[in-house]
Write an enzyme that holds these catalytic residues in place. Sequence first.
Site, PDB file in Angstrom:
ATOM      1  N   HIS A 109       0.874  -1.191   0.000  1.00  0.00           N
ATOM      2  CA  HIS A 109       0.000   0.000   0.000  1.00  0.00           C
ATOM      3  C   HIS A 109       0.903   1.231   0.000  1.00  0.00           C
ATOM      4  CE1 HIS A 109      -3.664   2.243   1.989  1.00  0.00           C
ATOM      5  NE2 HIS A 109      -2.970   3.029   1.203  1.00  0.00           N
ATOM      6  N   GLU A 167       0.711   7.959  -3.247  1.00  0.00           N
ATOM      7  CA  GLU A 167       1.560   7.488  -2.154  1.00  0.00           C
ATOM      8  C   GLU A 167       2.853   8.290  -2.062  1.00  0.00           C
ATOM      9  OE1 GLU A 167       0.847   5.209   0.321  1.00  0.00           O
ATOM     10  OE2 GLU A 167      -1.163   5.443  -0.506  1.00  0.00           O
ATOM     11  N   HIS A 171       3.141  10.623   1.073  1.00  0.00           N
ATOM     12  CA  HIS A 171       4.037  10.044   2.085  1.00  0.00           C
ATOM     13  C   HIS A 171       5.517  10.156   1.717  1.00  0.00           C
ATOM     14  CE1 HIS A 171       0.514   8.330   4.045  1.00  0.00           C
ATOM     15  NE2 HIS A 171       0.124   7.847   2.878  1.00  0.00           N
TER      16      HIS A 171
HETATM   17  O1  U2P Z   1      -5.921   4.293   7.797  1.00  0.00           O
HETATM   18  C1  U2P Z   1      -6.577   5.026   6.810  1.00  0.00           C
HETATM   19  C2  U2P Z   1      -5.575   5.815   5.977  1.00  0.00           C
HETATM   20  O2  U2P Z   1      -4.825   6.716   6.785  1.00  0.00           O
HETATM   21  C3  U2P Z   1      -3.517   6.870   6.267  1.00  0.00           C
HETATM   22  N1  U2P Z   1      -2.537   6.442   7.303  1.00  0.00           N
HETATM   23  C4  U2P Z   1      -2.892   5.608   8.293  1.00  0.00           C
HETATM   24  C5  U2P Z   1      -1.978   5.250   9.272  1.00  0.00           C
HETATM   25  C6  U2P Z   1      -0.680   5.768   9.236  1.00  0.00           C
HETATM   26  O3  U2P Z   1       0.176   5.474  10.079  1.00  0.00           O
HETATM   27  N2  U2P Z   1      -0.349   6.616   8.212  1.00  0.00           N
HETATM   28  C7  U2P Z   1      -1.255   6.962   7.246  1.00  0.00           C
HETATM   29  O4  U2P Z   1      -0.924   7.713   6.334  1.00  0.00           O
HETATM   30  C8  U2P Z   1      -3.445   6.023   5.009  1.00  0.00           C
HETATM   31  O5  U2P Z   1      -3.774   6.889   3.931  1.00  0.00           O
HETATM   32  P1  U2P Z   1      -3.414   6.655   2.386  1.00  0.00           P
HETATM   33  O6  U2P Z   1      -1.946   6.497   2.225  1.00  0.00           O
HETATM   34  O7  U2P Z   1      -4.137   5.431   1.958  1.00  0.00           O
HETATM   35  O8  U2P Z   1      -3.946   7.894   1.755  1.00  0.00           O
HETATM   36  C9  U2P Z   1      -4.525   4.982   5.308  1.00  0.00           C
HETATM   37  O9  U2P Z   1      -5.025   4.343   4.187  1.00  0.00           O
END
Ligand code: U2P
Length: 304
Positions: A109, A167, A171
């Site tokens: 993911h 992503e 992130h």
């Molecule tokens: O858990 C739902 C969404 O929150 C983001 N998430 C969760 C935990 C964490 O430690 N860090 C984080 O970013 C994720 O978002 P996404 O990357 O999917 O946009 C996760 O899916």
Amino acid sequence: MSSKCSSHSNPIFRSHPMASLLVAPPFNFAFRSVVFLVIIWIGLFCIVEISAGGDVGEVLGKGGHKQREFDYFKLSLQWPGTVCHRTRHCCSSNGCCRGSNAPTGFTIHGLWPDYNDGTWPACCNGKRFDVKEISTLLGALNKFWPSLSCSSPSNCHGGKGLFWEHEWEKHGTCASSVVGDEYKYFLTTLNIYFKYNITEVLREAGYVASNSEKYPLGGIISAIQNAFHTTPELECSGDAVEELRLCFDKNFKPRDCAVDSNTESGIVTSKKSCPRYVSLPDYVSLNVGKNDAEVSQATVHSSI
Ligand code: U2P
């Protein structure tokens, strides 16, 4: 002189619940202005949150605002058998739709920089994703880091794009102090994923995809603890494992994830909590065509 218009003498003003608003115009105006401003502020906040794919816990950095340095990494994996179950229609970019080439084990993911307090930074340096930078990794990314949905997730610039774009911009840009540029973010994530092969560890312990078996959650957690000396975080949809997350310090040594408020000794208690016995569903793939893997690759190549 007594005024007939006085609020005290007018029974309507005395008895109506809104009387106090009607009789004090300056207060009324100030009160309405405050309510108006609060509504506008909440609206703006929601727009920013939604456009960045905001979640509870996310520290937003739209426009590349500097955010404090993160504390550790979280490698988040998805179980296709559970996620793909939601697929209602197919498209070439959805890994669930590859027929016999659909993924069967955990796929990536994302690699998420997180804070020890359970929050995380997002959209850090304003850089934009460029698929050309990862052209040599596309084969591996299509296979091990596929999108499991037809929808285009948000990027950090108010648009929508590839799952990898989401992503990396959300992130990866916050992890650049450790992993470097876009190419290195994807390469590093793939390497960690290969090194800590959760699907293999579970398979060796007898936990394999099945639509009939239920496995003890404690057994799954123990198998991973024995292999990697760290406790994973798990999320479920009903009793089906949906996500499994492994945490690492900034030297990529396994460590426990920050205890989030939903977690109690490895058993998550939020709405995505896992029960004591869980399943690892086997996915019967929907099929977009006879050469699905190639269709998916072609989709990415054509956007380069
Ligand atoms: O858990 C739902 C969404 O929150 C983001 N998430 C969760 C935990 C964490 O430690 N860090 C984080 O970013 C994720 O978002 P996404 O990357 O999917 O946009 C996760 O899916």
